[in-house]
Structure formats: structure tokens, C-alpha cells
Scaffold this motif. Structure first.
Motif, mmCIF file in Angstrom:
data_model
loop_
_atom_site.group_PDB
_atom_site.id
_atom_site.type_symbol
_atom_site.label_atom_id
_atom_site.label_comp_id
_atom_site.label_asym_id
_atom_site.label_seq_id
_atom_site.Cartn_x
_atom_site.Cartn_y
_atom_site.Cartn_z
ATOM 1 N N ALA A 17 36.851 -10.754 58.762
ATOM 2 C CA ALA A 17 37.164 -9.463 59.386
ATOM 3 C C ALA A 17 35.884 -8.928 60.021
ATOM 4 N N THR A 18 36.033 -7.916 60.870
ATOM 5 C CA THR A 18 34.853 -7.231 61.378
ATOM 6 C C THR A 18 34.337 -6.311 60.277
ATOM 7 N N THR A 19 33.146 -5.784 60.453
ATOM 8 C CA THR A 19 32.573 -4.910 59.427
ATOM 9 C C THR A 19 33.406 -3.647 59.226
ATOM 10 N N ASP A 20 34.204 -3.258 60.212
ATOM 11 C CA ASP A 20 35.072 -2.095 60.031
ATOM 12 C C ASP A 20 36.488 -2.490 59.590
ATOM 13 N N GLY A 21 36.668 -3.774 59.210
ATOM 14 C CA GLY A 21 37.942 -4.218 58.639
ATOM 15 C C GLY A 21 38.970 -4.726 59.632
ATOM 16 N N ASP A 22 38.638 -4.780 60.913
ATOM 17 C CA ASP A 22 39.596 -5.241 61.919
ATOM 18 C C ASP A 22 39.703 -6.761 61.893
ATOM 19 N N PHE A 23 40.904 -7.278 62.010
ATOM 20 C CA PHE A 23 41.097 -8.724 62.131
ATOM 21 C C PHE A 23 42.080 -9.025 63.262
ATOM 22 N N GLY A 24 42.139 -8.125 64.237
ATOM 23 C CA GLY A 24 42.999 -8.322 65.394
ATOM 24 C C GLY A 24 42.653 -9.579 66.165
ATOM 25 N N LEU A 49 52.805 -15.597 46.048
ATOM 26 C CA LEU A 49 51.752 -15.013 46.865
ATOM 27 C C LEU A 49 50.849 -14.100 46.053
ATOM 28 N N VAL A 50 49.580 -14.089 46.411
ATOM 29 C CA VAL A 50 48.583 -13.233 45.775
ATOM 30 C C VAL A 50 47.869 -12.469 46.876
ATOM 31 N N PHE A 51 47.651 -11.176 46.641
ATOM 32 C CA PHE A 51 46.966 -10.326 47.608
ATOM 33 C C PHE A 51 45.933 -9.455 46.905
ATOM 34 N N GLY A 52 44.922 -9.039 47.653
ATOM 35 C CA GLY A 52 44.086 -7.915 47.259
ATOM 36 C C GLY A 52 44.808 -6.654 47.706
ATOM 37 N N ARG A 53 44.336 -5.514 47.263
ATOM 38 C CA ARG A 53 45.026 -4.249 47.549
ATOM 39 C C ARG A 53 45.181 -3.978 49.037
ATOM 40 N N THR A 54 44.115 -4.112 49.810
ATOM 41 C CA THR A 54 44.170 -3.758 51.229
ATOM 42 C C THR A 54 45.185 -4.615 51.977
ATOM 43 N N GLY A 127 40.389 -11.256 52.198
ATOM 44 C CA GLY A 127 39.032 -11.793 52.244
ATOM 45 C C GLY A 127 38.111 -11.263 51.170
ATOM 46 N N GLU A 128 38.204 -9.974 50.847
ATOM 47 C CA GLU A 128 37.341 -9.423 49.796
ATOM 48 C C GLU A 128 37.665 -10.048 48.451
ATOM 49 N N THR A 149 36.383 -18.074 67.685
ATOM 50 C CA THR A 149 35.706 -16.862 68.138
ATOM 51 C C THR A 149 34.552 -16.610 67.173
ATOM 52 N N VAL A 150 33.563 -15.845 67.608
ATOM 53 C CA VAL A 150 32.392 -15.545 66.794
ATOM 54 C C VAL A 150 32.227 -14.029 66.723
ATOM 55 N N LEU A 151 32.038 -13.497 65.526
ATOM 56 C CA LEU A 151 31.840 -12.058 65.352
ATOM 57 C C LEU A 151 30.368 -11.691 65.173
ATOM 58 N N GLY A 152 29.546 -12.649 64.751
ATOM 59 C CA GLY A 152 28.122 -12.359 64.558
ATOM 60 C C GLY A 152 27.903 -11.274 63.522
ATOM 61 N N ARG A 153 27.003 -10.362 63.804
ATOM 62 C CA ARG A 153 26.679 -9.289 62.841
ATOM 63 C C ARG A 153 27.813 -8.285 62.664
ATOM 64 N N ARG A 154 28.812 -8.350 63.531
ATOM 65 C CA ARG A 154 29.955 -7.446 63.407
ATOM 66 C C ARG A 154 30.965 -7.960 62.389
ATOM 67 N N GLY A 155 30.693 -9.119 61.748
ATOM 68 C CA GLY A 155 31.669 -9.741 60.863
ATOM 69 C C GLY A 155 31.308 -9.706 59.393
ATOM 70 N N LYS A 156 32.354 -9.754 58.561
ATOM 71 C CA LYS A 156 32.201 -9.881 57.109
ATOM 72 C C LYS A 156 32.345 -11.357 56.753
ATOM 73 N N SER A 157 31.306 -11.926 56.177
ATOM 74 C CA SER A 157 31.288 -13.339 55.860
ATOM 75 C C SER A 157 32.095 -13.634 54.593
ATOM 76 N N LEU A 158 32.945 -14.653 54.667
ATOM 77 C CA LEU A 158 33.768 -15.020 53.517
ATOM 78 C C LEU A 158 32.907 -15.491 52.348
ATOM 79 N N PHE A 159 31.853 -16.221 52.627
ATOM 80 C CA PHE A 159 31.023 -16.768 51.559
ATOM 81 C C PHE A 159 29.621 -16.162 51.548
ATOM 82 N N GLY A 160 29.410 -15.088 52.276
ATOM 83 C CA GLY A 160 28.087 -14.472 52.377
ATOM 84 C C GLY A 160 27.547 -13.901 51.087
ATOM 85 N N SER A 161 28.408 -13.597 50.129
ATOM 86 C CA SER A 161 27.937 -12.995 48.882
ATOM 87 C C SER A 161 27.683 -14.019 47.778
#
Length: 192
Positions: A17-24, A49-54, A127-128, A149-161
Motif C-alpha cells: 500500500a502507499t504510506t497513506d493506505g491507498d492500494f488503488g 479467509l483471514v483478514f486484519g481489521r482494516t 498487509g499489516e 509498478t513502483v511506489l518507492g518511499r511512498r510505499g509500505k514494505s511488506l517485509f520492511g519490518s
């Protein structure tokens, strides 16, 4: 024991997702009959199916709606009928039919579910939740749809943490006409 599979759409640089949560960006590709058939087939393949809250709240607002039934009738029918779990520390009730609320530590609750009889468990999006579960080893397979597509710094990394690396083995792949790639990986035991 049944498997826990994470099905995630990610960018080429590994963002969900983007850092503001968009996945359009996941829906901006041209229409592709093969991709549409894959999505429909995936929805009809069973599982729980399994989901997080959002993601749960977004899905629960869309799939029971008349617009979903009109635009994607087969997928909507399956999404509404399948058993669902939502992992949340803040949600107090889950109103979407066939949904069970899993409060508390998600990894522990999902590990317990894996030991119960039944179909495989599939985390859709969320993703969270996937990022939080990755270091615990509870996920048995990652099915990543790479969107070109590439989001760069505007993206939330799936494995970044992840505090440490993770070895994965490619078990399946598929290319679609719209440029999307499905890559299926299984985590491997750490070496050395």
C-alpha cells in the motif's frame, strides 16, 4: 495440519500500500480475461479467509453490497459464503456473515486454528497483518501477485519490518497478460 497462506498484491519494490493506505494501484491495469478468470477461480477454490481489521472492514462494506453482486456476482457469492476470521485488538464485533472475531495475539490464534480440522486458511490482503506475522513463522506460503509498478518511499514494505532475513523457495509462478506475476513461495528453515 492445515496451511496458512498469505495472498498479497505487491508492487515491484515489495509494497502492499502507499504510506497513506491507498492500494488503488492494484486495479489500474488494463482488463485481462485470464486475470479475471484467475480471480474468479481463486474465490471459488474453497478455504477459509483471514483478514486484519482494516481489510476486513473494507471487504465487509463491499462484498455484501448490491454493486458487488452486480459487478462480480460469482466472486461476491463466494466471498459472502466462505468462513472468515478477522484478527483485531480493537474490533468488538464482526457483522459480515460467517465471520469469527479473533482477538488477542494473532500468531497464537492462527497457530491454534491451523491445528483444527478444516480447509486451508488464506489471508487476503491485510498487509499489516502479514508483515506482523512474517517474523513469527506461522505463514506456510506466500502467494505474491507482483503488479508492475513502483511506489518507492511512498510505499509500505511488506517485509520492511523484518529484523532478520527470510529464506524462501519458489514453488509456483504464473504470468498474466496484463503484466501481473503470481509468485508462490514457501519459507525455508534458516541456515547457519
Amino acid at each position: 495440519m492445515r496451511k496458512l497462506i498469505a495472498f498479497e498484491m505487491v508492487t515491484l519494490d515489495g509494497c502492499y500500500a502507499t504510506t497513506d493506505g491507498d492500494f488503488g494501484w492494484t486495479h489500474r491495469r488494463e482488463r485481462d480475461a485470464e486475470w479475471d478468470a484467475f480471480v474468479e477461480g481463486n474465490a471459488g477454490s474453497g478455504g477459509e479467509l483471514v483478514f486484519g481489521r482494516t481489510t476486513y472492514q473494507m471487504m465487509a462494506a463491499w462484498w455484501p453490497s448490491p454493486a458487488a453482486a452486480e459487478n462480480e456476482p460469482r466472486v461476491a457469492e463466494r466471498m459472502n459464503a466462505l468462513p472468515k476470521y478477522v484478527c483485531s485488538r480493537t474490533l468488538r464485533e464482526a457483522a459480515w456473515n460467517n465471520t469469527t472475531l479473533l482477538q488477542g495475539e494473532a500468531a497464537e490464534r492462527l497457530q491454534a486454528l491451523k491445528r483444527e480440522p478444516g480447509a486451508d486458511l488464506v489471508i487476503l490482503g491485510s498487509g499489516e497483518l502479514v508483515a506482523a506475522l512474517a517474523p513469527t513463522g506461522v505463514i506456510d506460503e506466500y502467494q505474491l501477485v507482483v503488479i508492475p509498478t513502483v511506489l518507492g518511499r511512498r510505499g509500505k514494505s511488506l517485509f520492511g519490518s523484518l529484523g532478520r532475513g527470510m529464506e524462501l523457495r519458489l514453488v509456483d509462478s504464473r504470468r498474466f497478460g496484463n503484466g501481473n506475476m503470481l509468485l508462490c513461495y514457501q519459507p525455508q528453515p534458516a541456515t547457519g
